[in-house]
Motif scaffolding. Structure first.
Motif, PDB file in Angstrom:
ATOM      1  N   PHE A  22       0.894  -1.137  -0.031  1.00 53.67           N
ATOM      2  CA  PHE A  22      -0.194  -0.151  -0.026  1.00 53.67           C
ATOM      3  C   PHE A  22       0.824   1.281  -0.112  1.00 53.67           C
ATOM      4  CE2 PHE A  22       0.840   0.016   4.605  1.00 53.67           C
ATOM      5  CZ  PHE A  22       0.929   1.345   4.742  1.00 53.67           C
ATOM      6  N   SER A  23       2.112   1.106   0.630  1.00 54.03           N
ATOM      7  CA  SER A  23       2.969   2.382   0.498  1.00 54.03           C
ATOM      8  C   SER A  23       3.249   2.567  -0.816  1.00 54.03           C
ATOM      9  CB  SER A  23       4.160   2.214   1.474  1.00 54.03           C
ATOM     10  OG  SER A  23       4.901   0.865   0.906  1.00 54.03           O
ATOM     11  N   THR A  24       3.594   1.649  -1.601  1.00 53.11           N
ATOM     12  CA  THR A  24       3.835   1.938  -3.116  1.00 53.11           C
ATOM     13  C   THR A  24       2.929   2.564  -3.779  1.00 53.11           C
ATOM     14  OG1 THR A  24       5.464  -0.105  -3.082  1.00 53.11           O
ATOM     15  CG2 THR A  24       4.618   0.905  -5.269  1.00 53.11           C
ATOM     16  N   LEU A  25       1.608   2.076  -3.565  1.00 50.41           N
ATOM     17  CA  LEU A  25       0.315   2.378  -4.068  1.00 50.41           C
ATOM     18  C   LEU A  25       0.105   4.066  -3.795  1.00 50.41           C
ATOM     19  CD1 LEU A  25      -2.164  -0.424  -3.726  1.00 50.41           C
ATOM     20  CD2 LEU A  25      -0.929   0.439  -6.008  1.00 50.41           C
ATOM     21  N   PHE A  26       0.336   4.352  -2.581  1.00 57.56           N
ATOM     22  CA  PHE A  26      -0.075   5.549  -1.872  1.00 57.56           C
ATOM     23  C   PHE A  26       0.997   6.732  -2.452  1.00 57.56           C
ATOM     24  CE2 PHE A  26       0.384   9.152   1.004  1.00 57.56           C
ATOM     25  CZ  PHE A  26      -0.912   9.550   1.235  1.00 57.56           C
ATOM     26  N   THR A  27       2.349   6.109  -2.635  1.00 56.71           N
ATOM     27  CA  THR A  27       3.368   7.163  -3.195  1.00 56.71           C
ATOM     28  C   THR A  27       3.140   7.526  -4.756  1.00 56.71           C
ATOM     29  OG1 THR A  27       5.236   6.100  -1.775  1.00 56.71           O
ATOM     30  CG2 THR A  27       5.849   7.064  -3.549  1.00 56.71           C
ATOM     31  N   LEU A  28       2.552   6.227  -5.378  1.00 59.38           N
ATOM     32  CA  LEU A  28       2.327   6.504  -6.858  1.00 59.38           C
ATOM     33  C   LEU A  28       1.270   7.561  -6.912  1.00 59.38           C
ATOM     34  CD1 LEU A  28       2.294   2.954  -8.580  1.00 59.38           C
ATOM     35  CD2 LEU A  28       3.777   5.215  -9.024  1.00 59.38           C
ATOM     36  N   PHE A  29       0.225   7.518  -6.156  1.00 64.32           N
ATOM     37  CA  PHE A  29      -1.047   8.249  -6.060  1.00 64.32           C
ATOM     38  C   PHE A  29      -0.584   9.648  -5.913  1.00 64.32           C
ATOM     39  CE2 PHE A  29      -4.489  10.364  -3.655  1.00 64.32           C
ATOM     40  CZ  PHE A  29      -5.445  10.336  -4.706  1.00 64.32           C
ATOM     41  N   SER A  30       0.190   9.768  -4.818  1.00 65.35           N
ATOM     42  CA  SER A  30       0.665  11.237  -4.274  1.00 65.35           C
ATOM     43  C   SER A  30       1.386  11.775  -5.179  1.00 65.35           C
ATOM     44  CB  SER A  30       1.478  11.054  -3.067  1.00 65.35           C
ATOM     45  OG  SER A  30       0.589  10.357  -2.013  1.00 65.35           O
ATOM     46  N   ARG A  31       2.496  11.036  -6.106  1.00 66.89           N
ATOM     47  CA  ARG A  31       3.283  11.791  -7.025  1.00 66.89           C
ATOM     48  C   ARG A  31       2.467  12.223  -8.343  1.00 66.89           C
ATOM     49  NH1 ARG A  31       8.506  12.544  -8.158  1.00 66.89           N
ATOM     50  NH2 ARG A  31       9.143  12.221 -10.501  1.00 66.89           N
ATOM     51  N   TRP A  32       1.552  11.399  -8.856  1.00 63.45           N
ATOM     52  CA  TRP A  32       0.741  11.587  -9.810  1.00 63.45           C
ATOM     53  C   TRP A  32      -0.122  12.840  -9.602  1.00 63.45           C
ATOM     54  CZ3 TRP A  32      -1.054   5.914 -10.956  1.00 63.45           C
ATOM     55  CH2 TRP A  32       0.221   5.313 -11.580  1.00 63.45           C
ATOM     56  N   THR A  33      -0.420  12.759  -8.188  1.00 66.40           N
ATOM     57  CA  THR A  33      -1.326  14.141  -7.936  1.00 66.40           C
ATOM     58  C   THR A  33      -0.458  15.167  -7.932  1.00 66.40           C
ATOM     59  OG1 THR A  33      -2.834  12.701  -6.663  1.00 66.40           O
ATOM     60  CG2 THR A  33      -2.844  15.081  -6.168  1.00 66.40           C
ATOM     61  N   ARG A  34       0.722  15.357  -7.548  1.00 61.88           N
ATOM     62  CA  ARG A  34       1.379  16.382  -7.157  1.00 61.88           C
ATOM     63  C   ARG A  34       2.025  17.135  -8.715  1.00 61.88           C
ATOM     64  NH1 ARG A  34       4.687  14.173  -4.289  1.00 61.88           N
ATOM     65  NH2 ARG A  34       6.511  13.773  -5.862  1.00 61.88           N
ATOM     66  N   LEU A  35       2.042  15.987  -9.448  1.00 60.72           N
ATOM     67  CA  LEU A  35       2.397  16.439 -10.975  1.00 60.72           C
ATOM     68  C   LEU A  35       1.177  16.958 -11.865  1.00 60.72           C
ATOM     69  CD1 LEU A  35       5.365  13.788 -11.787  1.00 60.72           C
ATOM     70  CD2 LEU A  35       5.524  15.952 -11.057  1.00 60.72           C
ATOM     71  N   GLY A  36       0.136  16.814 -11.265  1.00 61.15           N
ATOM     72  CA  GLY A  36      -1.116  17.100 -11.966  1.00 61.15           C
ATOM     73  C   GLY A  36      -1.769  16.245 -12.938  1.00 61.15           C
TER      74      GLY A  36
END
Length: 287
Positions: free
Chosen positions: A84-98
């Motif tokens: 889940f840490s990998t999934l959350f990191t991906l989601f957070s990064r994609w959100t930050r990049l727009g």
């Protein structure tokens, strides 16, 4: 923008969130490729190799399931065999990049062009919806009118109900204050036109704030004697709120940052648009 709404023809089918999930995943993968080509670096280098192929598709589908089913990060990590840490990191990064905002804007323009309309609207409809939130949410307030303790979602949508700007605030923030960030976002995207809202958006202060941004705020009565009455195209924003009510994560808010809540709202509309575009009848595509 007139009151007539000529939508593109799609194949008839009952609403099913799980239908055409591959269309959503394909659109996200295409946007990730476009971001990489633009130099946005949707993935980063690290000690572990980046997810690719089937694993990446599974991660995107897991994020989609979080929005639709309202699951917890740890639960979806157990089900898809991805930490889940990998999934959350991906989601957070994609959100930050727009990523979600870019994808939603592209699909919105595509849908408008398919409907024989201009890529950008000349008027938007604004409104808000109060949602219950958990104590751990990023912000909380009590909406005395609707007796809801939580947050308030502010939308600015076109005549097809697709948002151009989204913002969230504690539920005790008045609509005339909470809609200002939405107007700023619309103005930053180059929108100059009318913003149609209910009588809750009356007031000289909001009108002056809109004028400074090049937007004319118009308050239109949508009800009488406590009953809702459709007025022009102002009803489309109510339909937009009913659409996202089908996504369980957006009914009770648990997100600890405002950006992540906005991202899940964008994911919901991306899911809706990708499904629509996937169901276009052949005559519309050939045209």
């Amino acid at each position: 923008m007139g009151t007539a709404v000529k939508t593109a023809r799609t194949s008839p089918a009952s609403w099913d969130a799980f239908s055409d999930v591959d269309a959503f995943v394909d659109e996200v993968l295409a946007e990730l490729g476009a971001m990489e080509a633009d130099g946005a670096k949707p993935t980063r280098s690290g000690p572990k190799p980046a997810l690719t192929g089937t694993a990446l598709r599974k991660a995107i589908m897991a994020v989609w399931c979080l929005c639709v089913c309202g699951m917890q990060w740890r639960a979806i990590g157990q089900l898809c065999d991805i930490p889940f840490s990998t999934l959350f990191t991906l989601f957070s990064r994609w959100t930050r990049l727009g990523l979600w905002r870019r994808l939603l804007d592209r699909l919105r323009r595509t849908w408008r062009l398919v409907c024989d309309d201009a890529a950008e609207p000349t008027a938007v409809v604004i409104d808000s919806r109060s949602c219950c939130s958990a104590p751990s949410c990023f912000g909380r307030g009590f909406d005395g009118g609707k007796k809801i303790n939580g947050v308030k979602v502010h939308l600015g949508v076109d005549k097809y109900g697709i948002p151009l700007a989204i913002d969230v605030s504690p539920a005790n923030v008045h609509d005339t204050r909470g809609i200002v960030p939405v107007l700023r976002e619309l103005s930053g995207k180059g929108f100059r036109g009318s913003a149609l809202g209910d009588l809750g958006y009356r007031g000289k202060r909001l009108a002056k704030a809109g004028q400074k941004l090049g937007i004319t705020v118009k308050a239109i009565a949508r009800g009488r004697d406590g009953k809702f009455l459709p007025a022009g195209i102002c009803w489309v924003v109510e339909r937009s709120f009913s659409w996202i009510a089908n996504y369980r994560r957006l009914n009770t808010i648990f997100d600890r940052t405002k950006e992540h809540l906005v991202a899940f709202i964008e994911i919901a509309f991306v899911s809706i648009l990708s499904r629509r575009l996937n169901r276009l009848v052949a005559s519309e595509i050939s045209a």
